[in-house]
Scaffold this motif. Structure first.
Motif, PDB file in Angstrom:
ATOM      1  N   ALA A 144      -6.020  69.247  59.138  1.00  0.00           N
ATOM      2  CA  ALA A 144      -6.292  67.899  59.650  1.00  0.00           C
ATOM      3  C   ALA A 144      -7.733  67.759  60.130  1.00  0.00           C
ATOM      4  O   ALA A 144      -8.371  66.729  59.910  1.00  0.00           O
ATOM      5  CB  ALA A 144      -5.315  67.558  60.774  1.00  0.00           C
ATOM      6  N   ASP A 145      -8.254  68.804  60.766  1.00  0.00           N
ATOM      7  CA  ASP A 145      -9.619  68.701  61.285  1.00  0.00           C
ATOM      8  C   ASP A 145     -10.675  68.763  60.182  1.00  0.00           C
ATOM      9  O   ASP A 145     -11.868  68.571  60.440  1.00  0.00           O
ATOM     10  CB  ASP A 145      -9.890  69.773  62.341  1.00  0.00           C
ATOM     11  N   ALA A 146     -10.220  69.008  58.954  1.00  0.00           N
ATOM     12  CA  ALA A 146     -11.144  69.017  57.819  1.00  0.00           C
ATOM     13  C   ALA A 146     -10.881  67.855  56.864  1.00  0.00           C
ATOM     14  O   ALA A 146     -11.407  67.835  55.747  1.00  0.00           O
ATOM     15  CB  ALA A 146     -11.041  70.340  57.061  1.00  0.00           C
ATOM     16  N   ALA A 147     -10.088  66.876  57.293  1.00  0.00           N
ATOM     17  CA  ALA A 147      -9.683  65.793  56.398  1.00  0.00           C
ATOM     18  C   ALA A 147     -10.880  64.990  55.890  1.00  0.00           C
ATOM     19  O   ALA A 147     -11.007  64.730  54.685  1.00  0.00           O
ATOM     20  CB  ALA A 147      -8.674  64.881  57.094  1.00  0.00           C
ATOM     21  N   GLU A 148     -11.766  64.602  56.789  1.00  0.00           N
ATOM     22  CA  GLU A 148     -12.902  63.777  56.375  1.00  0.00           C
ATOM     23  C   GLU A 148     -13.859  64.562  55.488  1.00  0.00           C
ATOM     24  O   GLU A 148     -14.356  64.038  54.482  1.00  0.00           O
ATOM     25  CB  GLU A 148     -13.631  63.232  57.607  1.00  0.00           C
ATOM     26  N   ARG A 205     -15.610  75.239  44.611  1.00  0.00           N
ATOM     27  CA  ARG A 205     -15.363  76.037  45.810  1.00  0.00           C
ATOM     28  C   ARG A 205     -15.626  75.193  47.051  1.00  0.00           C
ATOM     29  O   ARG A 205     -16.772  74.935  47.407  1.00  0.00           O
ATOM     30  CB  ARG A 205     -16.249  77.282  45.803  1.00  0.00           C
ATOM     31  N   ALA A 206     -14.548  74.778  47.696  1.00  0.00           N
ATOM     32  CA  ALA A 206     -14.683  74.021  48.937  1.00  0.00           C
ATOM     33  C   ALA A 206     -14.865  74.993  50.103  1.00  0.00           C
ATOM     34  O   ALA A 206     -14.219  76.039  50.161  1.00  0.00           O
ATOM     35  CB  ALA A 206     -13.450  73.147  49.161  1.00  0.00           C
ATOM     36  N   SER A 207     -15.750  74.644  51.024  1.00  0.00           N
ATOM     37  CA  SER A 207     -16.006  75.519  52.171  1.00  0.00           C
ATOM     38  C   SER A 207     -14.941  75.348  53.250  1.00  0.00           C
ATOM     39  O   SER A 207     -14.791  76.207  54.116  1.00  0.00           O
ATOM     40  CB  SER A 207     -17.389  75.222  52.758  1.00  0.00           C
ATOM     41  N   MET A 208     -14.203  74.245  53.209  1.00  0.00           N
ATOM     42  CA  MET A 208     -13.183  73.991  54.228  1.00  0.00           C
ATOM     43  C   MET A 208     -11.805  74.428  53.733  1.00  0.00           C
ATOM     44  O   MET A 208     -11.641  74.795  52.570  1.00  0.00           O
ATOM     45  CB  MET A 208     -13.173  72.495  54.600  1.00  0.00           C
ATOM     46  N   PHE A 254     -16.045  65.880  50.155  1.00  0.00           N
ATOM     47  CA  PHE A 254     -16.321  66.912  49.157  1.00  0.00           C
ATOM     48  C   PHE A 254     -15.803  66.507  47.783  1.00  0.00           C
ATOM     49  O   PHE A 254     -16.533  66.586  46.784  1.00  0.00           O
ATOM     50  CB  PHE A 254     -15.687  68.235  49.594  1.00  0.00           C
ATOM     51  N   PHE A 255     -14.532  66.062  47.702  1.00  0.00           N
ATOM     52  CA  PHE A 255     -13.953  65.760  46.396  1.00  0.00           C
ATOM     53  C   PHE A 255     -14.403  64.411  45.845  1.00  0.00           C
ATOM     54  O   PHE A 255     -14.268  64.163  44.643  1.00  0.00           O
ATOM     55  CB  PHE A 255     -12.427  65.824  46.479  1.00  0.00           C
ATOM     56  N   ILE A 295      -5.127  80.278  52.939  1.00  0.00           N
ATOM     57  CA  ILE A 295      -4.837  80.015  51.528  1.00  0.00           C
ATOM     58  C   ILE A 295      -4.778  81.360  50.815  1.00  0.00           C
ATOM     59  O   ILE A 295      -5.730  82.151  50.899  1.00  0.00           O
ATOM     60  CB  ILE A 295      -5.926  79.125  50.896  1.00  0.00           C
ATOM     61  N   PRO A 296      -3.669  81.677  50.131  1.00  0.00           N
ATOM     62  CA  PRO A 296      -3.546  83.005  49.511  1.00  0.00           C
ATOM     63  C   PRO A 296      -4.522  83.196  48.363  1.00  0.00           C
ATOM     64  O   PRO A 296      -4.877  82.242  47.666  1.00  0.00           O
ATOM     65  CB  PRO A 296      -2.095  83.023  49.022  1.00  0.00           C
ATOM     66  N   ARG A 297      -4.951  84.461  48.161  1.00  0.00           N
ATOM     67  CA  ARG A 297      -5.828  84.829  47.053  1.00  0.00           C
ATOM     68  C   ARG A 297      -5.138  85.870  46.196  1.00  0.00           C
ATOM     69  O   ARG A 297      -4.017  86.305  46.500  1.00  0.00           O
ATOM     70  CB  ARG A 297      -7.155  85.371  47.594  1.00  0.00           C
TER      71      ARG A 297
END
Length: 453
Positions: free
Chosen positions: A433-437, A396-399, A442-443, A191-193
């Motif tokens: 995809a591996d962080a979908a759940e 701030r999401a960790s994933m 989180f949200f 993800i760009p910063r």
């Protein structure tokens, strides 16, 4: 959800594989069928004819929330769906893979309605639609639309000397109503910063409004000295997919030439199209040169033979065609074609399966789309009504997850840092995809700001 699938080849197996992690799947296959792909599936298997009432009863189709008939025989699929509906399946979907019983989606829907079938899927038509959606966006490698077209997602490479190569993201900024959700540089995706400096060849995926995405494509990612790409395309393959793509491009005002190897088919479709239809072998380099292939900005190879499509694409690449879209129906070929430099690879099977899985997974926490062979997803997530407003830049999401749009009632917000997330919002979130759940969790359970300090 309880899902019953009737089929006997890669289409059924891939569909079962796509659904079995989240649903209880039963697969009906012919007697005596033994396949290594079948053995790897975590599904309940019933042997027998898909269209047989006895087989459907053995599969307890009356308890199915969804029944899908996707054998290679359209007639069998129609009979199976009608019988499954009669036996009590809540929803039935019929694949029509050939042209023996239909010639258009409208005709297919009419036929299905008369048999009380809820949905019909024409894989060739779905593939043509996906290809058109991508081709219509200049330079796009991926294109999708959400919320009735109010939110768009595109993937495109950064051209040499484009505006994006002139500084960091903080220095350059992005157009209003655009969020950059992913950058791919070689094998690295991030993800760009603000301090991200883009390079020519970077692949940018962005979400935003139609106007914002258009500005991003024309003013930030492309070299403006080149001007706009001419709306010209060469289509190789005049089957159902090639015909539909050519017809769609014609309606959009494109100049199209179509090459079809089967003389009878070429004669059949020529009067139905405004474009020039040539009878010839699209893998013949001499023919391609005679037709000035190098002058076409887009080549679309959609014969029913994967190997021919690859050969045509490689010849076009050798001749300098800048943008190549190729059909590859074998799963093993999709990634192989991309690995040898084909820009966009799509399959009729994949297009049809995406339609079914999207419907099967439909809920308020929706799977809206999948990209990169399922490696990334766009999820629709509802924020609980009790959630107090929080500024997005403080969440701030960790994933690997980023909010691409906020849906608040009838309002669509393409968020900037100071926009807020509040109870009742629906978020379109781009994530791995591996962080979908974990993204959903989180949200749906945003931490207090003090917890993030």
């Amino acid at each position: 959800m309880r899902i019953t699938i009737g089929g006997e080849d890669a289409v059924a197996f891939r569909l079962a594989e796509a659904l079995m992690a989240d649903h209880e799947v039963t697969l009906i296959v012919p007697e005596g069928l033994r396949d290594t792909a079948l053995e790897k599936l975590d599904v309940h298997t019933i042997h027998g004819p898909t269209s047989s009432g006895k087989t459907l009863k053995a599969a307890e189709v009356s308890q199915a929330d969804l029944f899908v008939a996707c054998t290679p025989a359209d007639e069998s699929n129609l009979v199976a769906c009608a019988e499954a509906k009669r036996l009590g399946a809540r929803e039935v979907t019929c694949f029509l893979r050939r042209h023996a019983v239909q010639s258009s989606e409208a005709e297919a829907r009419s036929l299905a309605s008369s048999l009380h079938i809820d949905h019909v899927i024409l894989p060739a038509s779905r593939l043509a639609r996906e290809i058109l959606r991508i081709v219509m966006v200049p330079g796009a490698l991926e294109a999708e639309a959400f919320v009735n077209g109010k939110v768009r997602l595109v993937k495109r490479s950064v051209e040499k000397d484009a505006h994006f190569t002139e500084g960091t993201l903080k220095e350059i900024g992005v157009p209003k109503d655009v969020v950059l959700v992913m950058v791919q540089r070689g094998d690295n995706a991030f993800i760009p910063r603000g301090d991200t400096a883009f390079q020519a060849g970077d692949l940018i995926t962005a979400m935003g409004s139609t106007q914002g995405i258009n500005r991003l494509l024309t003013r930030y990612l492309t070299n403006r000295k080149h001007g706009r790409d001419p709306r010209r395309a060469l289509v190789v393959g005049g089957g159902a997919v090639g015909f539909a793509v050519t017809e769609g491009l014609e309606k959009a005002g494109w100049d199209v030439k179509l090459i079809e190897a089967n003389e009878k088919r070429a004669i059949e479709i020529a009067p139905q199209l405004k474009s020039l239809v040539l009878h010839g072998d699209g893998t013949n380099l001499e023919l391609l040169r005679e037709e000035h292939i190098a002058d076409y900005p887009v080549l679309i190879a959609v014969t029913s033979n994967d190997e021919k499509n690859l050969l045509v694409s490689l010849l076009a690449k050798q001749q300098g065609v800048q943008r190549i879209i190729t059909r590859a129906d074998k799963l093993s070929n999709e990634m192989l074609f991309e690995s040898v430099g084909i820009d966009v690879v799509r399959s009729a099977t994949g297009a049809a399966i995406r339609t079914v899985t999207k419907r099967a997974n439909h809920s308020e926490n929706d799977l809206m789309a999948e990209f990169e062979h399922g490696a990334v997803k766009v999820l629709r997530i509802e924020v609980p009504d009790s959630q107090e407003p929080q500024e997005l830049h403080r969440i701030r999401a960790s994933m690997f997850a980023i909010v691409g749009a906020i849906l608040r009632g009838d309002q669509v917000i393409i968020p900037q840092g100071r926009d807020t997330v509040q109870g009742g919002d629906h978020l379109l979130v781009f994530c791995k995809a591996d962080a979908a759940e974990s993204t959903r969790h989180f949200f749906e359970n945003l931490p207090d700001l003090e917890d993030q300090a």
